[in-house]
Design a protein around this motif. Structure first.
Motif, short mmCIF file in Angstrom:
data_model
loop_
_atom_site.label_atom_id
_atom_site.label_comp_id
_atom_site.label_asym_id
_atom_site.label_seq_id
_atom_site.Cartn_x
_atom_site.Cartn_y
_atom_site.Cartn_z
N ALA A 56 -42.76 -15.93 -23.66
CA ALA A 56 -42.46 -16.63 -22.40
C ALA A 56 -41.39 -17.69 -22.61
N TRP A 57 -41.53 -18.46 -23.68
CA TRP A 57 -40.55 -19.51 -23.97
C TRP A 57 -39.17 -18.92 -24.20
N TYR A 58 -39.08 -17.84 -24.93
CA TYR A 58 -37.79 -17.21 -25.24
C TYR A 58 -37.07 -16.79 -23.96
N ASN A 59 -37.81 -16.13 -23.07
CA ASN A 59 -37.21 -15.68 -21.81
C ASN A 59 -36.87 -16.85 -20.89
N HIS A 60 -37.72 -17.87 -20.88
CA HIS A 60 -37.46 -19.07 -20.10
C HIS A 60 -36.18 -19.75 -20.61
N HIS A 61 -36.04 -19.84 -21.92
CA HIS A 61 -34.85 -20.46 -22.52
C HIS A 61 -33.59 -19.71 -22.09
N TYR A 62 -33.66 -18.40 -22.06
CA TYR A 62 -32.50 -17.61 -21.65
C TYR A 62 -32.09 -17.95 -20.21
N MET A 63 -33.07 -18.00 -19.32
CA MET A 63 -32.75 -18.32 -17.92
C MET A 63 -32.14 -19.72 -17.80
N PHE A 64 -32.75 -20.68 -18.48
CA PHE A 64 -32.27 -22.05 -18.36
C PHE A 64 -30.90 -22.24 -19.03
N ALA A 65 -30.56 -21.40 -19.98
CA ALA A 65 -29.23 -21.48 -20.59
C ALA A 65 -28.15 -21.06 -19.60
N LEU A 66 -28.52 -20.26 -18.61
CA LEU A 66 -27.55 -19.76 -17.65
C LEU A 66 -27.34 -20.70 -16.46
N ILE A 67 -28.26 -21.62 -16.21
CA ILE A 67 -28.11 -22.50 -15.04
C ILE A 67 -27.35 -23.78 -15.43
N GLU A 68 -26.67 -24.34 -14.42
CA GLU A 68 -25.91 -25.57 -14.67
C GLU A 68 -26.74 -26.81 -14.37
N ARG A 69 -27.60 -26.72 -13.37
CA ARG A 69 -28.40 -27.87 -12.96
C ARG A 69 -29.76 -27.36 -12.49
N THR A 71 -32.45 -27.67 -9.54
CA THR A 71 -32.71 -28.15 -8.18
C THR A 71 -34.16 -28.63 -8.10
N LYS A 72 -34.46 -29.32 -7.01
CA LYS A 72 -35.82 -29.81 -6.81
C LYS A 72 -36.81 -28.63 -6.78
N LYS A 73 -36.41 -27.54 -6.11
CA LYS A 73 -37.30 -26.38 -6.02
C LYS A 73 -37.56 -25.78 -7.40
N VAL A 74 -36.51 -25.60 -8.20
CA VAL A 74 -36.66 -25.05 -9.55
C VAL A 74 -37.52 -25.99 -10.40
N TYR A 75 -37.31 -27.29 -10.25
CA TYR A 75 -38.11 -28.26 -11.00
C TYR A 75 -39.60 -28.08 -10.71
N TRP A 76 -39.96 -28.02 -9.44
CA TRP A 76 -41.38 -27.91 -9.09
C TRP A 76 -41.96 -26.54 -9.42
N VAL A 127 -32.33 -17.51 -9.50
CA VAL A 127 -31.35 -16.52 -9.04
C VAL A 127 -30.71 -16.97 -7.72
N ALA A 128 -31.52 -17.47 -6.80
CA ALA A 128 -30.99 -17.94 -5.51
C ALA A 128 -29.99 -19.07 -5.72
N ASP A 129 -30.29 -20.00 -6.62
CA ASP A 129 -29.35 -21.09 -6.90
C ASP A 129 -28.08 -20.58 -7.57
N LEU A 130 -28.24 -19.67 -8.53
CA LEU A 130 -27.06 -19.14 -9.23
C LEU A 130 -26.15 -18.33 -8.31
N GLN A 135 -22.28 -15.52 -9.36
CA GLN A 135 -22.96 -14.23 -9.12
C GLN A 135 -23.25 -13.47 -10.41
N ALA A 136 -22.35 -13.56 -11.37
CA ALA A 136 -22.53 -12.83 -12.64
C ALA A 136 -23.77 -13.33 -13.38
N LYS A 137 -23.94 -14.66 -13.41
CA LYS A 137 -25.12 -15.21 -14.08
C LYS A 137 -26.39 -14.87 -13.31
N ALA A 138 -26.32 -14.88 -11.99
CA ALA A 138 -27.48 -14.51 -11.17
C ALA A 138 -27.90 -13.08 -11.49
N GLN A 139 -26.91 -12.21 -11.63
CA GLN A 139 -27.21 -10.81 -11.94
C GLN A 139 -27.79 -10.67 -13.34
N LYS A 140 -27.32 -11.50 -14.28
CA LYS A 140 -27.87 -11.48 -15.64
C LYS A 140 -29.37 -11.80 -15.63
#
Length: 196
Positions: A56-69, A71-76, A127-130, A135-140
């Motif tokens: 779970a941590w490995y996959n979570h790390h991958y997603m978070f590496a792709l985002i720039e910031r 959002t409040k929704k992602v935080y919660w 994905v919605a934020d990306l 779009q390329a990162k969202a698709q990743k």
């Protein structure tokens, strides 16, 4: 919100969850081999949950590496995901003590199930934020084998079968979780070891 702070907080919570689980592993009451054999059911449950957290941590790390910031929704939603994961020590201890009983196995199943829902919800928010910025990162993120697997009809069908099978063979939950972990650990994005 600064994603590094959220990642650090997430890593700390995950480390605490993994540590709490090992504290439930009891020191054998005898010096003979039978002492450790008595603890094998918990060791099996602990190993399953520990590797669940690692994958779970490995996959979570991958997603978070792709985002720039963040959002409040992602935080919660990230906090909700952490909350569901924090139930693992309780469900692991219970199923490790009563590995052949249906109720603890159903609770373990329920913990993994709500974790899955929280993970999918978090992923879709990312994905919605990306999509607004890259779009390329969202698709990743959408192409991650873990999210494709967890949101597939196969998992839903298997979950229903496992829920029923627990009544006849309770350890099926841990066995299916291990099979899921193996596939999610092997099937990671091709560039997952190259993201910063």
């Amino acid at each position: 919100m600064n994603k590094n702070r959220v990642e650090a907080f997430t890593d700390a919570i995950i480390a605490i969850i993994a540590t709490i689980m090992v504290l439930e592993f009891k020191t054998p009451t005898s010096y003979g081999l039978d002492g450790i054999i008595e603890e094998l059911p918990y060791l099996f449950a602990y190993g399953t949950s520990f590797f669940f957290i690692l994958v779970a941590w490995y996959n979570h790390h991958y997603m978070f590496a792709l985002i720039e910031r963040v959002t409040k929704k992602v935080y919660w939603l990230n906090n909700l995901w952490l909350f569901t994961m924090s139930l693992l020590p309780v469900s692991t201890a219970w199923v490790g003590r009563f590995v052949d009983k249906a109720i603890p196995e159903w609770f373990y199943f329920f913990t993994v199930f709500i974790w899955t829902l929280a993970y999918i919800w978090l992923t879709l928010a990312i994905v919605a934020d990306l999509k607004q910025t890259n779009q390329a990162k969202a698709q990743k993120v959408l192409n991650m084998p873990a999210i494709k697997f967890l949101s597939s009809w196969y998992v839903m069908l298997t979950s229903v079968i496992v829920l029923i099978a627990v009544a006849f063979f309770p350890p099926i939950v841990l066995i299916m979780t291990i099979l899921e972990l193996i596939s999610m650990a092997i099937l990671t994005p091709a560039d997952s070891d190259r993201v910063a």
